[in-house]
Structures are given as structure tokens and as C-alpha cells.
Design a protein around this motif. Structure first.
Motif, PDB file in Angstrom:
ATOM      1  N   GLY A  64       9.446   0.524  11.845  1.00  9.00           N
ATOM      2  CA  GLY A  64       8.002  -0.260  13.067  1.00  9.00           C
ATOM      3  C   GLY A  64       7.538   0.726  13.711  1.00  9.00           C
ATOM      4  N   VAL A  65       6.152   0.119  14.263  1.00  9.89           N
ATOM      5  CA  VAL A  65       5.904   0.998  15.256  1.00  9.89           C
ATOM      6  C   VAL A  65       4.886  -0.632  15.894  1.00  9.89           C
ATOM      7  N   LYS A  93       7.743  -1.163   7.668  1.00  7.43           N
ATOM      8  CA  LYS A  93       8.072  -1.104   6.663  1.00  7.43           C
ATOM      9  C   LYS A  93       9.227  -1.724   6.058  1.00  7.43           C
ATOM     10  N   LEU A  94       8.758  -2.188   4.994  1.00 13.22           N
ATOM     11  CA  LEU A  94      10.200  -3.243   4.365  1.00 13.22           C
ATOM     12  C   LEU A  94      10.714  -2.338   3.778  1.00 13.22           C
ATOM     13  N   VAL A 115       2.822  -7.201   9.471  1.00  9.57           N
ATOM     14  CA  VAL A 115       2.569  -7.205  10.722  1.00  9.57           C
ATOM     15  C   VAL A 115       2.177  -8.385  10.872  1.00  9.57           C
ATOM     16  N   ASP A 116       2.894  -8.014  12.306  1.00 10.39           N
ATOM     17  CA  ASP A 116       3.183  -9.867  13.536  1.00 10.39           C
ATOM     18  C   ASP A 116       2.328  -9.610  14.412  1.00 10.39           C
ATOM     19  N   LEU A 117       1.467 -10.484  14.794  1.00  8.37           N
ATOM     20  CA  LEU A 117      -0.189 -10.475  16.297  1.00  8.37           C
ATOM     21  C   LEU A 117       0.428 -11.434  17.290  1.00  8.37           C
ATOM     22  N   GLU A 175       0.972  -1.481  -0.206  1.00  9.45           N
ATOM     23  CA  GLU A 175       0.067  -0.108   0.288  1.00  9.45           C
ATOM     24  C   GLU A 175       1.304   1.765  -0.241  1.00  9.45           C
ATOM     25  N   SER A 176       0.600   2.367  -0.725  1.00 10.94           N
ATOM     26  CA  SER A 176       0.937   3.507  -0.870  1.00 10.94           C
ATOM     27  C   SER A 176       0.971   4.603   0.752  1.00 10.94           C
ATOM     28  N   HIS A 177       1.367   4.568   2.103  1.00  6.25           N
ATOM     29  CA  HIS A 177       1.314   4.479   3.510  1.00  6.25           C
ATOM     30  C   HIS A 177       2.539   5.204   3.058  1.00  6.25           C
TER      31      HIS A 177
END
Length: 322
Positions: free
Chosen positions: A114-115, A101-102, A33-35, A16-18
Motif C-alpha cells: 500500500g501507499v 493492493k490486497l 482505500v481508507d480515507l 482493477e488491473s493496476h
């Protein structure tokens, strides 16, 4: 008693273009995303039935949908949306996530940006919630329209944990909060006590108990205003109209079918309005404002496709009710 399992989902990916910078938004980038999820109950330890636990595929699909159907300027906003959506839609008591973001377009960073974020149902719904949790922030439409209520008696239908009840009570309104969830109503009452808001009444009521609704279930000409946000049960509309005083205001916002089709939320399309359907549901009321489309519903960047309505109950001819 055995401890609850931690459900781990690693490396859910989408492009995605974030980003904040124009260069980041000009081309797609990989997001991962890791959960780690803690289920609400220990059924996962005693049953192999999927309906008693969490469907990993649905969780992954929901995260992917959030990431690919919306644009966020900041990873923090994306992470908050994922956290709050999972807590609202799945039977989990807590979530820990790492959104990254990779290969970001920054020459000196070779891995990721990352966050990390955690969330619990107590945080999202309890009295010590973070001010950034959307469930505590009033809807943008209510903030824009609250001047119409003039400190009257208001019904907050499907009040949840009271974000709108408290907001209006803080501004001098007397509010009746109705919801089916006794724990949510206990939270409202506790928050009202902490803030010395005496003009709040809570009432537990299953709004969908009967297919045919008593037209006076909320009283007759009882409220100066009624607010309904992100809840839809069509048989209730005659009762809402009956409950309004002449000159009273109905403020309504909920999902359009567009949100289901484009963002897969709500998951059941019957919880969404068709185009112009809300206009037909309010019957005799005078339309003060109506619009449909993509709206900011909370904060600065949380949007949804909604229908928004302000309607007034006509004052009978010769009635000088203000």
C-alpha cells in the motif's frame, strides 16, 4: 471553539488491473482505500442538513469511479489522483488516504502492498505546493503549443491558481489572469512576486454573472493569444473572438461528453462539449489544429477525454499585421 470532526471511510473496494508488471495487469486484483477527511467548515457540528456537509456516498462513489475507469501503473499515481480529485470536488480542507493492493501476486507478501498519502488545500493551491500536485503542472497541450504565442500579450481565462499564467510568464509572455476566486488570484500574485515575474496582471471577474455577455468584456483586439483549459461557458465565445487581435491564437481544451459518460466527471454534462461542438463555437476563426479523444492532460499517466483546439483570427485582407 470545537475542533472539526474527522470523517472516516474505511475499506472502499474495487477490482482493477493496476500494476507495473504484466502479470499484475493480466488479471483483476482487489484494491482497498481508507480515507480520513477534514471538512472545510464546522457546519457538520451545527446542522444535520446533508447540503451543509460531505455526502459520504458521493465520496465513495467518486473513489470507486477513479479506480475502475482508469488504469494506473503505480499505486502512487492512483493515490495522487484520488487525493487531488477529492480536494478539488468536495468541501474538505485535508485528506489522508491509504491505498492498498490486497493479496498481491508476490509470494513473500501475505497481506497487502500500500501507499499512504496526505493532502491539504494549501498543498494543492498554495505557494509551497509539491511539484507532483497536478494543479501546478501545465497542461500537456499548452506545453506542446506554447511556441505559438511568441511572447505576446495572453489572456488566461478561468486561470485558477495560475499554473498556466506562471508557465507563460516564465517564457516571456505578458499574461492577464482572470478568475472569479480572489484567493486563487492572491496566490498567483504572490507566486509572481516570489519569482520576480512583473508581466502578470490578475483580475477578479465573475464570468457567468450574465446570461447575455458583453461582446467586448475582454476588450477589442486586445490579446495576441487566449488560453482556456477545463472551463466551459458557451456565451463567452463571441467575447473571446472579439478580444483576439488579427492573427491571434485561441488555445482551448476541455472535457468531451465521453468523459462524463465513461468516468462520471464532470458530474454535470452541460460542462462537457458534444462532438465537434467546439468547432461551431469558434465561428470565424481559422482552425489550425483540432482533435478529440483520450489525451494525456498532465504528467505521464493522467488522461481525460477532451477536445483540443488551436484557432487563429484571420488577418483582414491588405493588413500586414505580423
Amino acid at each position: 471553539m470545537p475542533s472539526l470532526p474527522i470523517i472516516v471511510l474505511r475499506d472502499i473496494r474495487f477490482t482493477e488491473s493496476h500494476g507495473v508488471r504484466e502479470g499484475e495487469r493480466s488479471h483483476s486484483q482487489w484494491i482497498a482505500v481508507d480515507l480520513e477527511l477534514t471538512p472545510l467548515m464546522d457546519q457538520t457540528l451545527v446542522t444535520d442538513n446533508l447540503v451543509d456537509t460531505i455526502d459520504y456516498a458521493q465520496v465513495a462513489s467518486r473513489v470507486h469511479s477513479i479506480g475502475t475507469h482508469r488504469t494506473f501503473h503505480r499505486l502512487e499515481a492512483l493515490a495522487r489522483e484520488i487525493r487531488d480529485t477529492l480536494l478539488a470536488e468536495f468541501a474538505i480542507s485535508s485528506v489522508s488516504l491509504f491505498v492498498r493492493k490486497l493479496a498481491p501476486p508476490i509470494p513473500t507478501i501475505h497481506d497487502c502492498i500500500g501507499v499512504r498519502l496526505i493532502g491539504t488545500r494549501d498543498m494543492a493551491c498554495g505557494s509551497h505546493a509539491s511539484p507532483h500536485v497536478p494543479s501546478l503542472e501545465p497542461a500537456r497541450f499548452l506545453i506542446e503549443q506554447q511556441h505559438r504565442f511568441r511572447q505576446g500579450r495572453i489572456l488566461d481565462l478561468a486561470a485558477g491558481y495560475g499554473r498556466h499564467t506562471l508557465y507563460l510568464a516564465q517564457r516571456g509572455c505578458s499574461v492577464v489572469a482572470i478568475d472569479r476566486d480572489p484567493e486563487a488570484l492572491k496566490t498567483i500574485a504572490e507566486r509572481a512576486r516570489q519569482q520576480s515575474l512583473d508581466a502578470i496582471t490578475v483580475r477578479q471577474q465573475d464570468l457567468e454573472q450574465h446570461a447575455v455577455v458583453n461582446p467586448e468584456m475582454f476588450g477589442k483586439e486586445t490579446f495576441d493569444g487566449i488560453i482556456v483549459f477545463f472551463y466551459l461557458y458557451r456565451p463567452l465565445f463571441p467575447a473571446l473572438i472579439t478580444a483576439l487581435k488579427p492573427g491571434g491564437i485561441l488555445l482551448y481544451e476541455t472535457f468531451l461528453i465521453d468523459n462524463h459518460l465513461r468516468r462520471h466527471h464532470p458530474r454535470r454534462k452541460e460542462f462537457c462539449l458534444d462532438h465537434n461542438e467546439l468547432l461551431s463555437l469558434v465561428g470565424e476563426l481559422r482552425i489550425v489544429h483540432y482533435d478529440e479523444g483520450e489525451h494525456v492532460i498532465q504528467g505521464d499517466d493522467q488522461t481525460a477525454f477532451t477536445a483540443r483546439l488551436v484557432a487563429e483570427k484571420p488577418v483582414p485582407s491588405g493588413d500586414d499585421t505580423p
